[in-house]
Design a protein around this motif. Structure first.
Motif, PDB file in Angstrom:
ATOM      1  N   ASP A 128       6.073 -13.363  10.081  1.00  0.00           N
ATOM      2  CA  ASP A 128       6.698 -12.044   9.960  1.00  0.00           C
ATOM      3  C   ASP A 128       8.085 -12.138   9.306  1.00  0.00           C
ATOM      4  O   ASP A 128       8.420 -11.316   8.447  1.00  0.00           O
ATOM      5  CB  ASP A 128       6.809 -11.378  11.336  1.00  0.00           C
ATOM      6  CG  ASP A 128       5.462 -10.842  11.810  1.00  0.00           C
ATOM      7  OD1 ASP A 128       4.532 -10.795  11.005  1.00  0.00           O
ATOM      8  OD2 ASP A 128       5.353 -10.487  12.996  1.00  0.00           O
ATOM      9  N   GLU A 135      -9.276   8.539   3.452  1.00  0.00           N
ATOM     10  CA  GLU A 135     -10.221   8.088   2.416  1.00  0.00           C
ATOM     11  C   GLU A 135     -10.833   9.226   1.601  1.00  0.00           C
ATOM     12  O   GLU A 135     -11.353   8.978   0.518  1.00  0.00           O
ATOM     13  CB  GLU A 135     -11.340   7.266   3.072  1.00  0.00           C
ATOM     14  CG  GLU A 135     -10.849   5.953   3.677  1.00  0.00           C
ATOM     15  CD  GLU A 135     -11.966   5.112   4.295  1.00  0.00           C
ATOM     16  OE1 GLU A 135     -13.118   5.573   4.300  1.00  0.00           O
ATOM     17  OE2 GLU A 135     -11.665   4.007   4.765  1.00  0.00           O
ATOM     18  N   PHE A 143      -7.065   4.481   1.381  1.00  0.00           N
ATOM     19  CA  PHE A 143      -7.805   4.120   0.184  1.00  0.00           C
ATOM     20  C   PHE A 143      -7.982   5.309  -0.766  1.00  0.00           C
ATOM     21  O   PHE A 143      -8.270   5.122  -1.947  1.00  0.00           O
ATOM     22  CB  PHE A 143      -9.189   3.545   0.549  1.00  0.00           C
ATOM     23  CG  PHE A 143      -9.141   2.265   1.353  1.00  0.00           C
ATOM     24  CD1 PHE A 143      -7.976   1.522   1.459  1.00  0.00           C
ATOM     25  CD2 PHE A 143     -10.288   1.779   1.981  1.00  0.00           C
ATOM     26  CE1 PHE A 143      -7.929   0.334   2.194  1.00  0.00           C
ATOM     27  CE2 PHE A 143     -10.260   0.598   2.710  1.00  0.00           C
ATOM     28  CZ  PHE A 143      -9.082  -0.121   2.826  1.00  0.00           C
ATOM     29  N   ASN A 146       5.444  -5.138   9.075  1.00  0.00           N
ATOM     30  CA  ASN A 146       4.886  -5.210  10.433  1.00  0.00           C
ATOM     31  C   ASN A 146       5.519  -6.345  11.227  1.00  0.00           C
ATOM     32  O   ASN A 146       5.659  -7.451  10.732  1.00  0.00           O
ATOM     33  CB  ASN A 146       3.381  -5.465  10.371  1.00  0.00           C
ATOM     34  CG  ASN A 146       2.629  -4.292   9.799  1.00  0.00           C
ATOM     35  OD1 ASN A 146       2.375  -3.315  10.494  1.00  0.00           O
ATOM     36  ND2 ASN A 146       2.315  -4.362   8.503  1.00  0.00           N
ATOM     37  N   GLU A 167       3.700   0.203   2.588  1.00  0.00           N
ATOM     38  CA  GLU A 167       3.626  -0.759   3.688  1.00  0.00           C
ATOM     39  C   GLU A 167       3.321  -2.124   3.083  1.00  0.00           C
ATOM     40  O   GLU A 167       2.423  -2.253   2.237  1.00  0.00           O
ATOM     41  CB  GLU A 167       2.520  -0.374   4.690  1.00  0.00           C
ATOM     42  CG  GLU A 167       2.350  -1.432   5.781  1.00  0.00           C
ATOM     43  CD  GLU A 167       1.377  -1.036   6.900  1.00  0.00           C
ATOM     44  OE1 GLU A 167       0.677  -0.008   6.766  1.00  0.00           O
ATOM     45  OE2 GLU A 167       1.330  -1.774   7.903  1.00  0.00           O
ATOM     46  N   ASP A 210       3.299   1.937  15.113  1.00  0.00           N
ATOM     47  CA  ASP A 210       2.096   1.702  14.305  1.00  0.00           C
ATOM     48  C   ASP A 210       0.846   1.989  15.143  1.00  0.00           C
ATOM     49  O   ASP A 210       0.866   1.855  16.368  1.00  0.00           O
ATOM     50  CB  ASP A 210       2.095   0.230  13.855  1.00  0.00           C
ATOM     51  CG  ASP A 210       1.174  -0.012  12.672  1.00  0.00           C
ATOM     52  OD1 ASP A 210       0.551   0.956  12.192  1.00  0.00           O
ATOM     53  OD2 ASP A 210       1.074  -1.171  12.228  1.00  0.00           O
ATOM     54  N   ASP A 211      -0.229   2.361  14.482  1.00  0.00           N
ATOM     55  CA  ASP A 211      -1.541   2.536  15.133  1.00  0.00           C
ATOM     56  C   ASP A 211      -1.471   3.434  16.357  1.00  0.00           C
ATOM     57  O   ASP A 211      -2.130   3.167  17.363  1.00  0.00           O
ATOM     58  CB  ASP A 211      -2.127   1.173  15.559  1.00  0.00           C
ATOM     59  CG  ASP A 211      -2.248   0.207  14.399  1.00  0.00           C
ATOM     60  OD1 ASP A 211      -2.340   0.676  13.254  1.00  0.00           O
ATOM     61  OD2 ASP A 211      -2.228  -1.013  14.637  1.00  0.00           O
ATOM     62  N   ARG A 235      -1.240 -11.121   2.659  1.00  0.00           N
ATOM     63  CA  ARG A 235      -2.466 -11.748   2.161  1.00  0.00           C
ATOM     64  C   ARG A 235      -2.195 -13.231   1.986  1.00  0.00           C
ATOM     65  O   ARG A 235      -1.100 -13.619   1.582  1.00  0.00           O
ATOM     66  CB  ARG A 235      -2.871 -11.158   0.790  1.00  0.00           C
ATOM     67  CG  ARG A 235      -3.151  -9.659   0.793  1.00  0.00           C
ATOM     68  CD  ARG A 235      -4.433  -9.344   1.563  1.00  0.00           C
ATOM     69  NE  ARG A 235      -4.781  -7.940   1.572  1.00  0.00           N
ATOM     70  CZ  ARG A 235      -4.432  -7.079   2.536  1.00  0.00           C
ATOM     71  NH1 ARG A 235      -3.686  -7.464   3.555  1.00  0.00           N
ATOM     72  NH2 ARG A 235      -4.837  -5.831   2.486  1.00  0.00           N
ATOM     73  N   GLN A 273       0.854  -1.192   0.000  1.00  0.00           N
ATOM     74  CA  GLN A 273       0.000   0.000   0.000  1.00  0.00           C
ATOM     75  C   GLN A 273       0.892   1.246   0.000  1.00  0.00           C
ATOM     76  O   GLN A 273       1.726   1.422   0.902  1.00  0.00           O
ATOM     77  CB  GLN A 273      -0.913   0.025   1.229  1.00  0.00           C
ATOM     78  CG  GLN A 273      -1.905   1.189   1.136  1.00  0.00           C
ATOM     79  CD  GLN A 273      -2.943   1.200   2.245  1.00  0.00           C
ATOM     80  OE1 GLN A 273      -2.648   0.823   3.376  1.00  0.00           O
ATOM     81  NE2 GLN A 273      -4.150   1.637   1.927  1.00  0.00           N
TER      82      GLN A 273
HETATM   83  P1  C2E Z   1      -1.884  -2.057   9.995  1.00  0.00           P
HETATM   84  O1  C2E Z   1      -0.458  -2.422  10.073  1.00  0.00           O
HETATM   85  O2  C2E Z   1      -2.329  -0.903  10.806  1.00  0.00           O
HETATM   86  O3  C2E Z   1      -2.233  -1.851   8.470  1.00  0.00           O
HETATM   87  C1  C2E Z   1      -3.112  -0.913   8.000  1.00  0.00           C
HETATM   88  C2  C2E Z   1      -4.444  -1.521   7.728  1.00  0.00           C
HETATM   89  O4  C2E Z   1      -5.364  -0.498   7.394  1.00  0.00           O
HETATM   90  C3  C2E Z   1      -4.426  -2.473   6.535  1.00  0.00           C
HETATM   91  O5  C2E Z   1      -5.376  -3.494   6.787  1.00  0.00           O
HETATM   92  C4  C2E Z   1      -4.918  -1.605   5.419  1.00  0.00           C
HETATM   93  O6  C2E Z   1      -5.497  -2.322   4.369  1.00  0.00           O
HETATM   94  C5  C2E Z   1      -5.959  -0.780   6.147  1.00  0.00           C
HETATM   95  N1  C2E Z   1      -6.226   0.468   5.457  1.00  0.00           N
HETATM   96  C6  C2E Z   1      -5.375   1.164   4.699  1.00  0.00           C
HETATM   97  N2  C2E Z   1      -5.976   2.272   4.216  1.00  0.00           N
HETATM   98  C7  C2E Z   1      -7.223   2.270   4.703  1.00  0.00           C
HETATM   99  C8  C2E Z   1      -8.339   3.155   4.542  1.00  0.00           C
HETATM  100  O7  C2E Z   1      -8.294   4.174   3.870  1.00  0.00           O
HETATM  101  N3  C2E Z   1      -9.491   2.852   5.181  1.00  0.00           N
HETATM  102  C9  C2E Z   1      -9.588   1.725   5.943  1.00  0.00           C
HETATM  103  N4  C2E Z   1     -10.737   1.465   6.542  1.00  0.00           N
HETATM  104  N5  C2E Z   1      -8.559   0.850   6.110  1.00  0.00           N
HETATM  105  C10 C2E Z   1      -7.397   1.128   5.474  1.00  0.00           C
HETATM  106  P2  C2E Z   1      -5.065  -4.989   6.487  1.00  0.00           P
HETATM  107  O8  C2E Z   1      -4.199  -5.134   5.285  1.00  0.00           O
HETATM  108  O9  C2E Z   1      -6.345  -5.717   6.542  1.00  0.00           O
HETATM  109  O10 C2E Z   1      -4.170  -5.363   7.731  1.00  0.00           O
HETATM  110  C11 C2E Z   1      -4.711  -5.339   8.995  1.00  0.00           C
HETATM  111  C12 C2E Z   1      -3.669  -5.501  10.042  1.00  0.00           C
HETATM  112  O11 C2E Z   1      -3.084  -6.795   9.973  1.00  0.00           O
HETATM  113  C13 C2E Z   1      -2.497  -4.550   9.893  1.00  0.00           C
HETATM  114  O12 C2E Z   1      -2.810  -3.310  10.424  1.00  0.00           O
HETATM  115  C14 C2E Z   1      -1.433  -5.259  10.707  1.00  0.00           C
HETATM  116  O13 C2E Z   1      -1.626  -4.996  12.068  1.00  0.00           O
HETATM  117  C15 C2E Z   1      -1.769  -6.707  10.443  1.00  0.00           C
HETATM  118  N6  C2E Z   1      -0.846  -7.234   9.441  1.00  0.00           N
HETATM  119  C16 C2E Z   1      -0.911  -7.222   8.091  1.00  0.00           C
HETATM  120  N7  C2E Z   1       0.163  -7.855   7.567  1.00  0.00           N
HETATM  121  C17 C2E Z   1       0.944  -8.238   8.599  1.00  0.00           C
HETATM  122  C18 C2E Z   1       2.196  -8.949   8.720  1.00  0.00           C
HETATM  123  O14 C2E Z   1       2.863  -9.318   7.752  1.00  0.00           O
HETATM  124  N8  C2E Z   1       2.661  -9.175   9.986  1.00  0.00           N
HETATM  125  C19 C2E Z   1       1.964  -8.760  11.091  1.00  0.00           C
HETATM  126  N9  C2E Z   1       2.468  -9.035  12.291  1.00  0.00           N
HETATM  127  N10 C2E Z   1       0.819  -8.101  11.027  1.00  0.00           N
HETATM  128  C20 C2E Z   1       0.305  -7.840   9.793  1.00  0.00           C
END
Ligand code: C2E
Ligand code: MG
Ligand code: MG
Length: 552
Positions: A362, A512, A531, A389, A331, A451-452, A335, A317
């Protein structure tokens, strides 16, 4: 000699065999096992006084034959190497001819055997206590719980029972208020008073303030009511009663359960639901929980082969400079391409985080990203810094930094092209470990980002004291048309300016809309991800985007 020698040999043999199965000196089964040999020997009663080092003498009768005893008796002392000894007194049965010297010798041999068996029973019961007992709570432990469940299953009666896993709520407050020792007493009273309400089954300590119970299904309401809140007197002068309550996950067995884990899995999932989704701290395992559990098991069992088959892929992204519309980074988000479908991380990461599997994933993701970057560099394509991450489950891994550097260097990726995203942390223990890893990354020229930021437990100390490079502000700070938008904007403005005055780069996630972009520009927040620009993109699509420019 009045005793019939052959009868004696036969009875002594039987006695030895049966005594092996008797677990204690004063056990109700003793009477039955002693009778045949005592009949042969003409014994009417056997009394004993048991002496152990440092203990009060324990007197008792280990055998009484029906009918009167004669006046004839003799005593014998048997001693063990440990210093323990027993004084036995044997009484002749009324009507049995007087014992002569040979008879007494046989009886003396019999007493020696009794002593050996009693000693063995004591050692066995001590070992049993150590293995299956929780001394503090005076109840069985996890092993005892498994043993009891196993016995019920083996007897084909599991369908009549229910089980429960419970965790005491806020017990640390009880400990703090009344002191640890009193806290232990209160806890013990709470669990023992529950055990006293159960006709079979029992209460077992799993560890800390976690317990398990087995009960007959008719007693479900009793257990539920006890765990929903029971007043326990603290036994401390002047202190009121304490209301002790627990989060409880229940499972009412169906009779299909074949192993103890068939029950344990369900009550452990149910207690998690009790803590998270239930309104009254109680959750009974149901179809929804069954589905979750099945899903968890499927994911856990498929994980290793999914890694091997490289079913996990990195989506990218873009992170965008809102002044120019150019991509300044990305980032990597995981998937799972499973049976041709794209599975989002929230469907499997929380499950993998319950074990070490997340760490494997990871490292695999970091390696995938490094390989992609290396590929872009080798093809002469333009490249940006990519963040990966890392779950907080890594904290505690002493080799974390070494492993991360190893993966990056093995792929010959310049350190400035990698950023590591870590989430905020809550405890001091985590904090120490977080400090180690963030310092290490910094010293090796690898960026680290929080993060977050803003959800969970924000700690200014965490931000101030570690050499972070980037603060990723959570999307919940963005105004989105809800009633508290004004408040959100004020907070966002402060967070952005705080980050900047601490010399941190600042990026906001989840952007967004155009309005949000305008607001960010106004706040001088330079970077955004969301997005509005792009969703996480498959690698090939991201490669095409990397040099393009978004119109702002
Ligand atoms: P994150 O690291 O905070 O990643 C950002 C999440 O926000 C991503 O969700 C992304 O798709 C979503 N996002 C980005 N832009 C927007 C937007 O405009 N609106 C909304 N509503 N959401 C947006 P995703 O890809 O579903 O990932 C969710 C979480 O899963 C990530 O939050 C992260 O904590 C975790 N994650 C994903 N990949 C990995 C990984 O390889 N390792 C680890 N440990 N955690 C991961
Ligand atoms: Mg992230
Ligand atoms: Mg995030």
């Amino acid at each position: 000699m009045n005793i019939k020698a052959l009868d004696y040999i036969y009875a002594q043999n039987e006695f030895n065999k049966e005594m092996d199965a008797i677990p204690a000196i004063f056990h109700p089964e003793n009477e039955r096992v002693y009778k045949p040999i005592c009949d042969v020997l003409g014994i009417g009663r056997v009394d004993v006084v048991y002496y152990d080092v440092g203990c009060e003498p324990v007197p008792g009768t280990i055998f009484v034959n029906a009918g009167e005893i004669s006046g004839d008796s003799f005593s014998q002392r048997e001693a063990a190497r440990s210093g323990a000894y027993s004084d036995y007194t044997v009484f002749r049965k009324q009507g049995f001819s007087e014992w002569d010297d040979e008879d007494r010798e046989l009886i003396s041999g019999f007493i020696k055997t009794v002593f050996i068996h009693n000693g063995r029973a004591k050692v066995t019961s001590m070992a049993e206590r150590l293995m299956f007992f929780d001394q503090d709570m005076d109840i069985g432990n996890l092993k005892a719980f498994f043993r009891k469940l196993g016995e019920i299953i083996a007897h084909g009666r599991i369908g009549e029972y229910g089980a429960c896993y419970f965790n005491l709520k806020r017990f640390s407050i009880v400990n703090r208020t009344y002191g640890r020792d009193n806290g232990t007493k209160i806890m013990r009273r709470f669990v023992k008073s529950l055990a006293a309400k159960l006709s079979d089954g029992g209460v077992y300590r799993i560890g800390g303030d976690n317990f398990a119970a087995i009960f007959e299904q008719g007693e479900f309401d009793v257990v539920k009511a006890h765990l929903a809140g029971t007043r326990i007197t603290a036994e401390i002068p002047g202190s009121p009663e304490v209301n002790v309550l627990a989060n409880a996950g229940f499972y009412l067995c169906t009779g299909e359960e074949k192993t103890v884990n068939d029950v344990m899995d369900k009550i452990s999932s149910a207690v998690v639901m009790a803590k998270t989704v239930s309104k009254d701290n109680c959750f009974i395992f149901n179809d929804e929980a069954r589905q979750r559990l099945d899903n968890r098991k499927t994911i856990e069992s498929q994980f290793a082969s999914a890694i091997e088959k490289r079913e996990f892929v990195a989506f990218y992204q873009p992170k965008v400079d809102i002044a120019t519309g150019r991509i300044i980074g990305a980032e990597a988000l995981c998937r799972w391409i499973r049976d041709g479908k794209v599975v989002p991380p929230m469907a499997f990461i929380p499950i993998l985080e319950q074990s070490n599997a997340i760490c494997t994933l990871d490292f695999y993701m970091l390696d995938t990203v490094c390989k992609d970057i290396r590929g872009w560099l080798d093809k002469g394509m333009s490249t940006v810094k990519v963040s990966v991450n890392l779950s907080r489950m890594h904290l505690g891994d002493e080799k974390l930094l070494e492993t991360v550097l190893g993966i990056i260097d093995k792929n010959h990726v310049p350190h400035e092209l990698i950023e590591i995203e870590l989430t905020e942390t809550t405890t001091d223990v985590d904090f120490g470990e977080l400090r180690g890893i963030v310092n290490g990354l910094h010293q090796n020229g690898i960026s680290a980002s929080v993060d977050d930021f803003g959800i969970g437990y924000s700690s200014l100390t965490l931000i101030k004291e570690l050499p972070w490079d980037v603060l990723k502000i959570d999307k919940s700070f963005l105004p989105d048309g809800s009633i508290n938008d004004e408040q959100k904007s004020i907070m966002l403005r402060h967070v952005v300016s705080m980050a900047q005055s601490l010399g941190l780069q600042c990026i906001i996630e989840g952007v967004e809309t155009k309005d949000q972009i305008s607001l960010l520009k106004d706040m001088n927040c330079l970077h955004a991800q969301g997005f509005y620009f792009d969703k996480p993109l498959p690698k090939a699509q991201f490669e095409q985007r990397i040099t393009s420019q978004y119109s702002i």
